[in-house]
Design an enzyme around this catalytic site. Structure first.
Site, PDB file in Angstrom:
ATOM      1  N   GLU A  82       0.851  -1.196   0.000  1.00  9.37           N
ATOM      2  CA  GLU A  82       0.000   0.000   0.000  1.00  9.37           C
ATOM      3  C   GLU A  82       0.886   1.244   0.000  1.00  9.37           C
ATOM      4  O   GLU A  82       0.429   2.340   0.303  1.00  9.37           O
ATOM      5  CB  GLU A  82      -1.009  -0.022   1.144  1.00  9.37           C
ATOM      6  CG  GLU A  82      -0.453  -0.220   2.518  1.00  9.37           C
ATOM      7  CD  GLU A  82      -1.563  -0.115   3.567  1.00  9.37           C
ATOM      8  OE1 GLU A  82      -2.070  -1.168   3.944  1.00  9.37           O
ATOM      9  OE2 GLU A  82      -1.905   0.992   3.995  1.00  9.37           O
ATOM     10  N   CYS A 114      -3.040  -4.679   4.064  1.00 10.43           N
ATOM     11  CA  CYS A 114      -1.913  -5.543   4.469  1.00 10.43           C
ATOM     12  C   CYS A 114      -1.990  -6.948   3.884  1.00 10.43           C
ATOM     13  O   CYS A 114      -1.161  -7.792   4.197  1.00 10.43           O
ATOM     14  CB  CYS A 114      -1.849  -5.624   5.992  1.00 10.43           C
ATOM     15  SG  CYS A 114      -1.725  -4.016   6.784  1.00 10.43           S
ATOM     16  N   HIS A 236      -1.515 -12.250  10.620  1.00  7.69           N
ATOM     17  CA  HIS A 236      -1.106 -10.859  10.403  1.00  7.69           C
ATOM     18  C   HIS A 236      -0.928 -10.175  11.757  1.00  7.69           C
ATOM     19  O   HIS A 236      -1.677 -10.449  12.708  1.00  7.69           O
ATOM     20  CB  HIS A 236      -2.142 -10.121   9.549  1.00  7.69           C
ATOM     21  CG  HIS A 236      -1.858  -8.654   9.437  1.00  7.69           C
ATOM     22  ND1 HIS A 236      -0.664  -8.171   8.968  1.00  7.69           N
ATOM     23  CD2 HIS A 236      -2.605  -7.564   9.780  1.00  7.69           C
ATOM     24  CE1 HIS A 236      -0.687  -6.853   9.016  1.00  7.69           C
ATOM     25  NE2 HIS A 236      -1.857  -6.459   9.500  1.00  7.69           N
TER      26      HIS A 236
END
Lengths: 346, 134
Positions: A82, A114, A236
């Site tokens: 990103e 993400c 994550h």
């Protein structure tokens, strides 16, 4: 159908760090309460001349070298980030040129908060599985943005991970992949805005936890797995609290998550976060051990992967620096230098 | 600037120089004619990027801050080194992630891919090699 998996992997973490104590000091905030709520002590900071493209190149050199594959054999390159250096001009072309990849190359830049690094991996995996290509690179790379004095500033960091996928000399076979996707506005950045906005506590239950849990449960069902079938689990890591809590909710132990949980020392590298965790797990996994990876991307989605380490993994990684050793070579910055290096007040 | 960047990509991005097919002399940047034997039988040679610092200087002069022009992407002061590559040729390059007090002649270094310069916030970014302490 033929097996497809990871034939080489590489991580890159910048040398520079800033401690949460230092960020808190410069804004007059309580460091202990920030560290307690985020479970993060410090984060990686890019050099002034580093960006998502440069870090992707360094991580990929490592992956290609481990896989003993020439750049000219790579037929696909997908990069999730990103923080692509250009709004219009692909990061993939810069990375491909620097790595001297094949000119006959399927490539694109991806963006899914993400999650885009693992999305890249799904695309390359599918292309190899279908027989379109032999080898491909899937990269997650980010110089994460955060508004100064936002709690996010304590975690948003930088790093890159590159996965060389193929069907020969596989170090970790991909057993299954699955994605869970909904429209959930937990974190966003509008066009031409330098920093993202987020929904505070909304980023938890309906966003991160829902997607990680649903994705994990489904991929475990697809592979007829139970929590204790996995030696290593990577989620994550937006902070140090969420992945630990998600693991607990799903029935995993601390021992299963410890090798891949790096956020306390390096922060949240956005698209690279879960993939750097995977690299760290691959540094330690033994033959036949199964690994669960579930990324999360705000907006929102989660990509799940189940891997099985092969007998080639221990030998292949032997002469390469481990992620945890890479993390030891650090230089701590004062806030002023960090701000200048991050171009926060350029 | 686009054409300038594009032409130099092989040398800037991947340390691609040249090798004389007759006498095996190596060149960086690439040379179309061998300066040793005069041969024009030249092929591309990509160097590994490992080397040793022959000498260096610390540049403390501030650089042009005009956003319209190409501006170096580095901290000030910055270090310029002459590096002898393990294959032989010498390269002049900027050091990265390194303070002047860490430098010494003979230090082992390796090439890394970094931002070299950019034309302000709107222009192109020039990428290329720098060296870090190995």
């Amino acid at each position: 159908m033929k097996d497809v998996g990871i034939a080489g992997y590489g991580a890159y973490i910048p040398k520079f760090r800033i401690k949460v104590d230092e960020i808190a000091r410069s804004w007059g905030r309580d460091a202990d309460s920030l560290k307690k709520s985020l479970c993060v002590n410090e984060k990686a900071v890019p050099g002034i001349d580093e960006d998502s493209a440069t870090m992707a190149v360094e991580a990929s050199k490592h992956a290609l070298s481990m896989g003993k594959v020439q750049g000219s054999s790579i037929q696909a390159l997908f990069i999730g980030s990103e923080s692509h250096p250009y709004a219009v001009k692909p990061t993939a072309t810069i990375v491909a040129e620097a790595l001297r990849l094949s000119r006959g190359l399927f490539s694109a830049d991806l963006e899914f908060a993400c999650q885009a690094g693992t999305s890249s991996m799904q695309i390359v995996y599918s292309m190899i599985k279908s027989g379109m290509i032999g080898y491909g690179l899937a990269i997650g790379t980010d110089v994460a943005q955060a508004n100064p004095n936002d709690a996010l500033e304590c975690t948003a960091s930088a790093g890159s991970a590159s996965m060389l996928l193929g069907s020969e000399n596989i170090l970790a076979r991909i057993e299954a992949t699955y994605s869970f996707t909904t429209d959930t506005p937990d974190f966003w950045r509008r066009q031409n805005q330098p920093y993202p906005k987020h929904g505070g506590q909304f980023t938890g239950k309906p966003a991160y936890y829902r997607h990680i849990v649903e994705c994990t449960q489904k991929i475990m069902e697809m592979t007829s797995s139970r929590p204790d079938d996995f030696a290593h689990v990577v989620f994550h890591q937006p902070n140090g609290k969420f992945p630990v809590e998600a693991a607990r909710m799903l029935g995993f132990t601390e021992r299963q998550t410890q090798n891949g949980l790096l956020v306390r020392e390096i922060g949240n590298c956005y698209s690279a976060s879960s993939l750097i965790g995977l690299c760290s797990v691959l540094d330690e996994a033994e033959s036949s051990q199964r690994i669960l990876l579930v990324s999360y991307g705000s907006g929102a989605g989660a990509d799940g992967f189940v891997f099985e380490a092969t007998g080639l993994l221990p030998e292949a990684r032997k002469s390469f620096m481990k992620v945890k050793d890479m993390m030891k070579n650090t230089v701590y910055l004062p806030y002023e230098k960090y701000a200048r290096q991050s171009k926060k007040y350029a | 600037m686009p054409a300038n960047i594009w032409r130099r990509m092989p040398s800037f991005y991947s340390l691609a120089g040249s090798e004389c097919m007759k006498c095996s002399s190596l060149y960086f940047p690439a040379s179309k004619v061998c300066k040793k034997c005069g041969s024009q039988e030249i092929s591309e040679r990509v160097f590994e990027g490992a080397g040793e610092v022959v000498t260096y200087t610390v540049v403390r002069q501030g650089f042009n801050d005009d956003s319209e022009n190409e501006k170096l992407v580095c901290n000030s002061p910055y270090i310029i080194s002459i590096v002898k590559l393990m294959e032989g040729p010498m390269v002049t390059a900027q050091m990265a992630d390194c303070e002047p007090e860490e430098m010494k002649i003979g230090a082992r270094v390796k090439a890394v891919f970094r931002k070299i310069s950019e034309e302000g916030e709107e222009g192109l970014i020039r990428y290329g090699y720098k060296f870090v302490l190995a």
